[in-house]
Scaffold this motif. Structure first.
Motif, PDB file in Angstrom:
ATOM      1  N   GLY A 135      49.453  96.519  -1.195  1.00  0.00           N
ATOM      2  CA  GLY A 135      48.668  96.629  -0.083  1.00  0.00           C
ATOM      3  C   GLY A 135      48.382  95.165   0.455  1.00  0.00           C
ATOM      4  O   GLY A 135      48.311  94.267  -0.284  1.00  0.00           O
ATOM      5  N   MET A 136      48.294  94.726   1.630  1.00  0.00           N
ATOM      6  CA  MET A 136      47.813  93.475   2.376  1.00  0.00           C
ATOM      7  C   MET A 136      46.881  93.790   3.499  1.00  0.00           C
ATOM      8  O   MET A 136      46.823  94.817   4.225  1.00  0.00           O
ATOM      9  N   THR A 137      45.994  92.854   3.406  1.00  0.00           N
ATOM     10  CA  THR A 137      44.961  92.812   4.609  1.00  0.00           C
ATOM     11  C   THR A 137      44.764  91.581   5.146  1.00  0.00           C
ATOM     12  O   THR A 137      44.691  90.556   4.735  1.00  0.00           O
ATOM     13  N   TYR A 138      44.929  91.515   6.780  1.00  0.00           N
ATOM     14  CA  TYR A 138      44.843  90.389   7.313  1.00  0.00           C
ATOM     15  C   TYR A 138      43.404  90.374   8.282  1.00  0.00           C
ATOM     16  O   TYR A 138      43.062  91.456   9.070  1.00  0.00           O
ATOM     17  N   VAL A 139      42.869  89.482   8.144  1.00  0.00           N
ATOM     18  CA  VAL A 139      41.657  89.416   8.799  1.00  0.00           C
ATOM     19  C   VAL A 139      41.545  88.032   9.630  1.00  0.00           C
ATOM     20  O   VAL A 139      41.439  86.953   9.048  1.00  0.00           O
ATOM     21  N   LYS A 140      41.128  88.116  10.954  1.00  0.00           N
ATOM     22  CA  LYS A 140      40.941  87.025  11.588  1.00  0.00           C
ATOM     23  C   LYS A 140      40.056  87.292  12.965  1.00  0.00           C
ATOM     24  O   LYS A 140      40.633  88.176  13.730  1.00  0.00           O
ATOM     25  N   ASP A 142      38.103  89.183  15.032  1.00  0.00           N
ATOM     26  CA  ASP A 142      37.669  90.422  14.854  1.00  0.00           C
ATOM     27  C   ASP A 142      38.729  91.558  14.718  1.00  0.00           C
ATOM     28  O   ASP A 142      38.568  92.676  14.933  1.00  0.00           O
ATOM     29  N   VAL A 143      39.841  90.929  14.272  1.00  0.00           N
ATOM     30  CA  VAL A 143      41.010  91.741  14.112  1.00  0.00           C
ATOM     31  C   VAL A 143      41.008  91.894  12.485  1.00  0.00           C
ATOM     32  O   VAL A 143      41.316  90.965  11.654  1.00  0.00           O
ATOM     33  N   THR A 144      41.084  93.160  11.984  1.00  0.00           N
ATOM     34  CA  THR A 144      41.572  93.380  10.794  1.00  0.00           C
ATOM     35  C   THR A 144      42.797  94.401  10.583  1.00  0.00           C
ATOM     36  O   THR A 144      42.807  95.318  11.479  1.00  0.00           O
ATOM     37  N   ILE A 145      43.819  94.111  10.001  1.00  0.00           N
ATOM     38  CA  ILE A 145      44.974  94.803   9.766  1.00  0.00           C
ATOM     39  C   ILE A 145      45.347  95.396   8.351  1.00  0.00           C
ATOM     40  O   ILE A 145      45.176  94.102   7.407  1.00  0.00           O
ATOM     41  N   VAL A 146      45.380  96.386   8.024  1.00  0.00           N
ATOM     42  CA  VAL A 146      45.561  96.743   6.471  1.00  0.00           C
ATOM     43  C   VAL A 146      47.147  97.663   6.481  1.00  0.00           C
ATOM     44  O   VAL A 146      47.167  98.475   7.219  1.00  0.00           O
ATOM     45  N   VAL A 147      47.897  96.989   5.623  1.00  0.00           N
ATOM     46  CA  VAL A 147      49.139  97.848   5.629  1.00  0.00           C
ATOM     47  C   VAL A 147      49.337  98.018   4.012  1.00  0.00           C
ATOM     48  O   VAL A 147      48.746  97.250   3.317  1.00  0.00           O
ATOM     49  N   SER A 148      50.004  99.129   3.568  1.00  0.00           N
ATOM     50  CA  SER A 148      50.260  99.278   2.254  1.00  0.00           C
ATOM     51  C   SER A 148      51.658  99.820   2.244  1.00  0.00           C
ATOM     52  O   SER A 148      52.375 100.726   3.173  1.00  0.00           O
ATOM     53  N   CYS A 149      52.470  99.883   0.933  1.00  0.00           N
ATOM     54  CA  CYS A 149      53.666 100.403   0.735  1.00  0.00           C
ATOM     55  C   CYS A 149      53.841 100.729  -0.532  1.00  0.00           C
ATOM     56  O   CYS A 149      53.457 100.198  -1.720  1.00  0.00           O
ATOM     57  N   GLN A 157      59.649  94.482  -3.751  1.00  0.00           N
ATOM     58  CA  GLN A 157      60.223  95.290  -2.859  1.00  0.00           C
ATOM     59  C   GLN A 157      58.842  95.853  -2.012  1.00  0.00           C
ATOM     60  O   GLN A 157      59.091  95.761  -0.835  1.00  0.00           O
ATOM     61  N   ASN A 158      58.219  96.345  -2.486  1.00  0.00           N
ATOM     62  CA  ASN A 158      56.839  96.746  -1.897  1.00  0.00           C
ATOM     63  C   ASN A 158      56.183  95.814  -0.997  1.00  0.00           C
ATOM     64  O   ASN A 158      55.676  95.914   0.059  1.00  0.00           O
ATOM     65  N   ARG A 159      56.078  94.476  -1.809  1.00  0.00           N
ATOM     66  CA  ARG A 159      55.322  93.495  -1.197  1.00  0.00           C
ATOM     67  C   ARG A 159      56.270  93.014  -0.092  1.00  0.00           C
ATOM     68  O   ARG A 159      55.787  92.633   1.174  1.00  0.00           O
ATOM     69  N   ALA A 160      57.671  92.940  -0.169  1.00  0.00           N
ATOM     70  CA  ALA A 160      58.487  92.570   0.925  1.00  0.00           C
ATOM     71  C   ALA A 160      58.237  93.523   2.059  1.00  0.00           C
ATOM     72  O   ALA A 160      58.236  92.981   3.224  1.00  0.00           O
TER      73      ALA A 160
END
Length: 211
Positions: A135-140, A142-149, A157-160
């Motif tokens: 999983g990865m979380t992007y915070v900047k 007031d924007v927060t994006i969470v993705v996971s694979c 490969q999941n990270r890519a």
């Protein structure tokens, strides 16, 4: 602790018997690959990098074989996976292991007398790396994006895949921001229909009025 110890030995026994019945014992090496193969990758703790030994080695090697002969040797406790930014797949099954250590302090943290220091075991449940999803979380601002694979065979490969998903999300946000900026510049757009047009009136003497 007594129940945990009982469960551990029972689980180890069941796993070994099942592996023997299936002909997939990881310690057996032969010409027929279906019979078994030597342990190619030693199971390790995914956070510390320390290899597992003895009964943990045999048991976790069996688990690796049941994960499609996975070449990924890493195992994590639930806390370790969480600390490293992974999440456990829904329905994933943990494996009970035991770790021996030399007890020099009591449960309250007090130093034990020399004649009371002893070897003992602690029991943990671990998950194979393929049961963890990247999983990865992007915070900047007031924007927060969470993705996971969790669809790939290993975490590299999941990270890519996560990076690609995150880039796509950021591109989508940028496109939306551009569209909003253009909309602000153009202002409100009205439909071309009766009541939306500019009407002109001419009065006598000559005077023009628009509305």
């Amino acid at each position: 602790m007594a129940d945990m110890k009982k469960d551990y030995y029972q689980e180890v026994t069941n796993e070994i018997i099942k592996a023997i019945e299936e002909g997939t014992t990881p310690w057996q090496q032969g010409w027929d690959s279906k019979v078994g193969a030597a342990i190619a990758a030693v199971p390790i703790n995914g956070k510390t990098g320390r290899p597992y030994y003895k009964d943990n080695l045999i048991r976790l090697s069996i688990v690796m074989r049941r994960h499609g002969n996975s070449k990924d040797p890493r195992f994590f406790t639930f806390k370790q996976a969480k600390d490293m930014g992974y999440s456990i797949k829904k329905g994933a099954k943990s494996t009970l292991i035991r770790m021996g250590f030399y007890a020099e302090k009591d449960l309250e943290g007090n130093e034990l007398p020399e004649d009371e220091k002893h070897w003992t075991n602690r029991y943990y449940r671990v998950f194979h790396a393929t049961d963890c999803c990247q999983g990865m979380t992007y915070v900047k601002d007031d924007v927060t994006i969470v993705v996971s694979c969790q669809t790939e065979r290993d975490q590299v490969q999941n990270r890519a895949t996560c990076i690609k998903m995150l880039k796509a999300k950021l591109l989508e946000l940028r496109e939306r921001a551009k569209e909003q900026e253009m909309a602000d510049i153009k202002g409100e757009m009205k439909k071309i229909e009766w009541g939306s047009q500019i009407r002109s009136y001419v009065f006598q003497p000559y005077t023009m009025v628009k509305d």
